[in-house]
Enzyme design. Structure first.
Site, mmCIF file in Angstrom:
data_model
loop_
_atom_site.group_PDB
_atom_site.id
_atom_site.type_symbol
_atom_site.label_atom_id
_atom_site.label_comp_id
_atom_site.label_asym_id
_atom_site.label_seq_id
_atom_site.Cartn_x
_atom_site.Cartn_y
_atom_site.Cartn_z
ATOM 1 N N ARG A 46 0.861 -1.199 0.000
ATOM 2 C CA ARG A 46 0.000 0.000 0.000
ATOM 3 C C ARG A 46 0.890 1.240 0.000
ATOM 4 N NH1 ARG A 46 -1.810 1.713 4.609
ATOM 5 N NH2 ARG A 46 -2.420 -0.345 5.388
ATOM 6 N N TYR A 98 -16.876 17.283 -15.089
ATOM 7 C CA TYR A 98 -17.374 15.908 -15.140
ATOM 8 C C TYR A 98 -18.403 15.722 -14.010
ATOM 9 C CZ TYR A 98 -17.352 10.896 -14.294
ATOM 10 O OH TYR A 98 -17.737 9.604 -14.070
ATOM 11 N N ASP A 170 -7.678 19.707 -13.973
ATOM 12 C CA ASP A 170 -7.944 18.371 -14.514
ATOM 13 C C ASP A 170 -7.525 18.388 -15.986
ATOM 14 O OD1 ASP A 170 -9.038 16.077 -15.664
ATOM 15 O OD2 ASP A 170 -10.769 16.053 -14.326
ATOM 16 N N LYS A 195 -8.457 7.389 -19.272
ATOM 17 C CA LYS A 195 -8.739 7.978 -20.586
ATOM 18 C C LYS A 195 -7.498 7.932 -21.489
ATOM 19 C CE LYS A 195 -12.628 9.136 -18.523
ATOM 20 N NZ LYS A 195 -13.300 8.152 -17.759
HETATM 21 C C1 LIG Z 1 -12.537 14.916 -17.065
HETATM 22 C C2 LIG Z 1 -12.695 13.776 -16.122
HETATM 23 N N1 LIG Z 1 -12.099 13.822 -14.921
HETATM 24 C C3 LIG Z 1 -12.213 12.803 -14.034
HETATM 25 C C4 LIG Z 1 -12.962 11.680 -14.332
HETATM 26 C C5 LIG Z 1 -13.068 10.582 -13.319
HETATM 27 O O1 LIG Z 1 -12.215 9.534 -13.658
HETATM 28 P P1 LIG Z 1 -12.461 7.977 -13.317
HETATM 29 O O2 LIG Z 1 -13.677 7.550 -14.094
HETATM 30 O O3 LIG Z 1 -11.208 7.316 -13.726
HETATM 31 O O4 LIG Z 1 -12.729 7.902 -11.849
HETATM 32 C C6 LIG Z 1 -13.590 11.587 -15.563
HETATM 33 C C7 LIG Z 1 -14.380 10.393 -15.910
HETATM 34 O O5 LIG Z 1 -15.039 10.318 -16.912
HETATM 35 C C8 LIG Z 1 -13.457 12.667 -16.487
HETATM 36 O O6 LIG Z 1 -14.062 12.633 -17.694
#
Ligand SMILES: Cc1ncc(COP(=O)(O)O)c(C=O)c1O
Length: 379
Positions: A46, A98, A170, A195
């Site tokens: 961990r 998101y 992000d 992604k």
């Molecule tokens: C721009 C963005 N940030 C964060 C996330 C969250 O990521 P995760 O689905 O890997 O938890 C997403 C998920 O679609 C996203 O599109």
């Protein structure tokens, strides 16, 4: 070294035990110590794992940071960053983020006394007006999901410096190949590695990349304490995915542009949201702060019925949540990625029933356009 070279080599020296060119998947929970307190840098998985270390070193370099930490998902990474704050603190957040981020703030973190304001971060004056005495952090998604509005990173940094806030960006939609927020002074970059970084739709993961030792120490303590680490196999998958990030992003970018231009001319399409179109209100800003315009675009068909008809008839484009994979994904934000955002909030943010989002893959673009054209005939 250049970006593509770094993506292939950083953190990935041949395995010292065997010479294996690929970092092994260290599938272990613990490490044997030679004697009390004497180990090889790892004591419990961990707290640390060599496959994870390799990925974290690699991502730190690609984003231009000093350190990276990887998590079990993008949401786990974002949640870990927010737990640096405390009850009574206030966060300013891009309003068209998101949906999962909106849900985290409003339904989870709010219960622990963390306050969030959702504002249009494409307007610096609006962001500045939202700063309160207890504001600690500005959380920006640029371009926003799914409206593709940009936030001016230079302006965001000016505001966070003036008010002593932490700037967190992000960068999931762009990847470090197309945008590097730390170069604009951001304190941290977060990613859903699910992604573009992994890029093959076969792993869920998240990352935080940062620039200061003290921030790393605090976040590492949270990662170790709360334990939402990325497992060795997924670290290995993302490491493998990242090796081709540069070539994939070049093709994603080309396909995104070609699809946006096709849709812009299509009589059934009312509006296209893509920063690479001259009609995009922030086209000049996009050229300044991004190296390309990316694979993500949305378009307006006018009604839920029109969107439904189109989505029913695509064949090559897959109707699915998520983005950033080699295959083209198409989705309906209102009922899919943004279902957890209340209708009145969605309306305020320009997320309409007739909006469709595309994550352009790296297939032959003529095939993608033919598929979209066929499906649009049903609208
Ligand atoms: C721009 C963005 N940030 C964060 C996330 C969250 O990521 P995760 O689905 O890997 O938890 C997403 C998920 O679609 C996203 O599109």
């Amino acid at each position: 070294m250049g970006f593509a070279t770094d993506a292939i080599h950083v953190g990935q020296e041949p395995d010292p035990a065997t010479g294996a060119i690929i970092v092994p998947i260290y599938q272990t929970s613990t490490y044997v110590q030679e004697e009390l307190g004497k180990h090889k840098g790892y004591d419990y998985a961990r707290a640390g794992n060599p496959t994870r270390t390799a990925l974290e070193r690699n991502l730190a370099r690609l984003e231009g940071g000093s350190h990276a930490l990887t998590f079990a998902s993008g949401m786990a990474a974002i949640n870990a960053v927010m737990t640096l704050l405390q009850s009574g603190d206030h966060v300013i957040c891009s309003h068209a983020v998101y949906g999962g981020v909106y849900r985290l703030f409003t339904q989870v973190l709010a219960r622990f006394g963390l306050e969030a304001s959702f504002v249009d971060t494409s307007c610096a004056a609006t962001v500045e007006a939202a700063v309160k005495k207890n504001t600690r952090l500005l959380y920006v998604e640029t371009p926003t999901n799914p409206t593709m509005a940009l936030s001016d990173l230079k302006e965001m940094k000016r505001i966070t410096s003036a008010h002593k806030l932490m700037l967190v960006v992000d960068n999931t939609f762009m990847s470090p190949y197309l945008q590097r927020p730390l170069e604009f002074g951001a304190d941290m970059v977060v990613h859903s590695t699910t992604k573009f970084l992994n890029g093959h739709s076969d792993s869920i993961g998240g990352a935080v990349i940062l620039t200061r030792q003290e921030d790393y120490d605090r976040l590492y303590f949270i990662q170790k304490s709360a334990g939402a680490i990325l497992n060795p196999f997924d670290c290995w998958l993302v490491l493998r995915g990242v090796k081709t990030l540069a070539v994939r992003m070049q093709q994603h970018d080309k396909n995104g542009q070609a699809i946006a231009e096709f849709l812009e001319k299509h009589p059934k399409v009312q509006q296209v949201f893509y920063p690479g179109l001259r009609a995009h209100p922030q086209y000049e800003l996009a050229k300044k702060q991004m190296k390309g315009f990316g694979a993500m675009l949305s378009f307006e068909l006018g009604s839920l019925d029109a969107a439904k008809r189109m989505l029913k008839h695509v064949k090559l484009c897959s109707l699915a949540e998520s983005l950033g994979g080699v295959e083209t994904l198409i989705s309906h934000p209102v009922t899919m990625t943004h279902a957890s955002v209340p209708p009145e909030e969605r309306a305020k943010n320009g997320i309409t029933d007739g909006m469709v989002r595309i994550s352009a893959g790296i297939e032959d673009v003529e095939d993608l356009i033919a598929d979209l054209d066929r499906a649009l005939q049903h609208v």
